[in-house]
Design an enzyme around this catalytic site. Sequence first.
Site, PDB file in Angstrom:
ATOM      1  N   LYS A  61       0.819  -1.217   0.000  1.00 48.91           N
ATOM      2  CA  LYS A  61       0.000   0.000   0.000  1.00 48.91           C
ATOM      3  C   LYS A  61       0.851   1.265   0.000  1.00 48.91           C
ATOM      4  CE  LYS A  61      -4.228  -1.882   1.925  1.00 48.91           C
ATOM      5  NZ  LYS A  61      -5.177  -1.928   3.020  1.00 48.91           N
ATOM      6  N   LYS A  96      -6.749  -7.603  -8.991  1.00 50.12           N
ATOM      7  CA  LYS A  96      -7.927  -7.726  -8.138  1.00 50.12           C
ATOM      8  C   LYS A  96      -8.997  -6.714  -8.560  1.00 50.12           C
ATOM      9  CE  LYS A  96      -8.752  -7.892  -3.165  1.00 50.12           C
ATOM     10  NZ  LYS A  96      -8.207  -7.555  -1.868  1.00 50.12           N
ATOM     11  N   LYS A 132     -12.361  -0.696  -6.768  1.00 50.28           N
ATOM     12  CA  LYS A 132     -13.103   0.520  -7.112  1.00 50.28           C
ATOM     13  C   LYS A 132     -12.165   1.616  -7.610  1.00 50.28           C
ATOM     14  CE  LYS A 132     -13.235   3.527  -3.158  1.00 50.28           C
ATOM     15  NZ  LYS A 132     -13.595   4.871  -3.445  1.00 50.28           N
TER      16      LYS A 132
END
Length: 333
Positions: free
Chosen positions: A114, A198, A201
Amino acid sequence: MGKKIFSGVQPTGNLHLGNYLGAIKNFVDLNNDNDNKCIFCVVDLHAITVKQDPKELKNNIRETVATFIASGIDPKKSIIFNQSRVAAHAEGAWILSCVARMGWLNRMTQFKEKAGKDKEKASIGLYSYPVLMAADILLYDATHVPVGDDQKQHLELCRDIAQKFNNDFEVENFLQVPEPLIQKEFSRIMSLKDGSKKMSKSELSDLSRINLTDEKDQIINKIKKAKTDPLPMPQDIKELEERLEAKNLLGIYSSLTNSTLENSVKNFAGKNFSEFKDELAENLVNKIEPISNEIKKLLGDKNYLDEILLDGVEKANLIASKKIERIKEIVGF
């Protein structure tokens, strides 16, 4: 004996098929089992590890609750609340961060993914949020936590923290060491445009995902345009390793119909993709359209959603405040 289950979902807005099949569908099954006690937390403290628009965050919290209820979670049977309104979560996270060790957190692969290359610019919250996640779970004496592959490591950390606290303060089994609940027969849901990524959004193209607020025509169109390869449907499950898009679509079909991947491959072996896509789209519409309609209806009644959260907050507070008081006594406060 029933399980005590805790699970959290980030209020990021625009929840999609990956969230539904990966987590929410499982939550509904757990909620429907009368032996289980379920606590579903909208983890808004976790959400602010990256910058959020405050107005959007408020709406996203309500939308997450609406999605839970529209999917079939009964707020009378389960506790649904948002984390920031139960002070014990933040207090517990601090106390447990004094038990957790830097070396443990340095091993967390999610932070590396991340934070990316420039981890110096990532927030401390993004680095330490697995400790908050541990507090979330341990405050409720959860026996089981539903986790996907990407969260297994964080649950291991939670178990380590619980055991170290119990040992350090000589309070055997005071913090319940939770077990993971891994879904059987579940495929990770990938992008409709790229079987190696994956479903997310944050991907630019809306065609890459099925949103839980999509309408019938949008769902049919997205499946029609979903990436495949020029070959017929695979004959054998071994072929799927090389054919990621086919694997993803068959995984979605299997999860929706509660069948094994092997059976799905057998059912469609050698057929045209168009025939399979028609059936997949029909199953998706049957499952998602009622949820989509109900989410929109619930979002029109903000007071109702706020009342559910308030009720959940009161119930969660009763449990968590008792646990944090005992933790403070044990620590010496």
